[in-house]
Design an enzyme around this catalytic site. Sequence first.
Site: not given
Length: 395
Positions: A181, A188, A191, A249, A307
Site C-alpha cells: 500500500d 475519511s 469509518q 477498489d 466507493c
Amino acid sequence: MAQSYQDLLAAAREHVPELQVSDLAERLASGDAPLVIDIREQAEWDEGHIPGALHVPRSFLESRIAGVAAQDREIVLACASGQRSLLGAVTLQLMGYERVLNLAGGFQRWKQAGHHYDVPQTLSPAQRSRYSRHLLIPEVGEEGQLTLLNSRVLMIGAGALGSPAAYYLAAAGVGTIGIVDDDVVDMSNLQRQIIHTTERVGMNKGESAKIAIEALNPEVRVNVHPVRINRDNVLDLMGQYDIVLDGTDNFPTRYLLNDAALMTRTPLMHASILRFEGHASVFLPYEGPCYRCLFPEPPPPELAPSCGEAGVLGVLPGLMGNIQATEAIKVLLGAGETLSGRLLIYDALQMTFDELKIRRDPHCPACGEHAHLEFRDYDAWCSGVGRHTSEPLPA
Ligand code: ZN
C-alpha cells in the site's frame, strides 16, 4: 502379594518379547516394519522420535489403541528406556493384542546407536495457549496451526477489505503478512478501515497496519511494501507469498492481479464492495475459473463507480474482508469447500446471501486453452481504450 517395581518388570519380561533397535532399524529400512507406538510424554516426543512412529502417550494407551491398531497387528511399543513400554505391553496383551513387542532400551538406545530420528517442529507453550481454540478443531489442530505459522499471505491494500482480513489473519497466526500500500491513512478511511487509528492519520497504511498487527500478535512478521502494485513489481511480490488477497477498489489492479496470479500460480482471494453490496470468490489458477472467466472485459467506466464516488456502508467490508481471510485460511489448510467456482453476493440492505455458479471458460483470454497471457496497459484498457465489448457487470 505385593510386588516391587523390579518384580513387576521381571514378570513382564517373561511375557513380552523384546525387539533390538538394530532389528527395528533393519525392518524399517526393508519396508517390513511393525507399527511403532511411542508412549512417551509430549515433551519427550517433541525432542525427537523414531521416523514413522505413532505418538500415543502412556496415559491414553488403553483408551486410544483400538483407534490406531487392530488386535492382530504387530506392534512395537517404545518409551525412553524400555521400562514404561514393557508395562504398557503387558496391558495391551491383557486387552487381546498378542503380537506386541517391547523396544529394548527404548528411544535412548535408538539414538545412541546412531539411528536417524525426526525432530518435529512443535508449538511453544505460549503458542499452545494463544492458539488453543484452534488446537481443539480437528481441521486445524497442531499440524494446521504450524502450517498457518509457516504461511505467507500478501495483502494488496490495507484499506477497507485489508483491515479486517489482515487483523484476523494475524490473530489466526499466519506467520508472514505482506502489505502492499503506497497510500496514507486519511480521516475519511476510519469509518471502515479499522486497523488504523485517528492518531495514525497521515501515516503509510502498511506501517499503520504493522503497528496494529504487532500489538495483537507480536510473532507475526509484517513486511511493509510501500509501493503501488504494477506490472513491474507484481510478479516479484507475488512470488514471495503463498496466497494473495485482493483488497483493491479498482478494475485495473483487479485485472493485473488476476493475470499475475495465473502467471505465478498463486491462489487469489477476491472481494469487491460498493454501497450495500459485496462480492467474493476464490480464484485457484488453472483449477477453477479466474476473474476473466467471469468478466473477460472490464465494465465501461461510467458503470463502474468506485466507493469514493458512490460510497460504501462502513460495516460491509468488515464482513467481506473476513470472508477473504476465511477462504485464505481454508486454502492454506486444504480444509472445506472454498468459493472457487462460486461468486458469493451479499446484500447488506436486504440481508441476503446469493450465489452465482461460475465455470472455467475454455476460451478465457487469461486462463483458456489458447490464451497468450501477458500484461497489458490495464489503466488504458479499463478506461475504455482498446476494448472490444462494453457489457455491464451482471447484476
Ligand atoms: Zn480464466
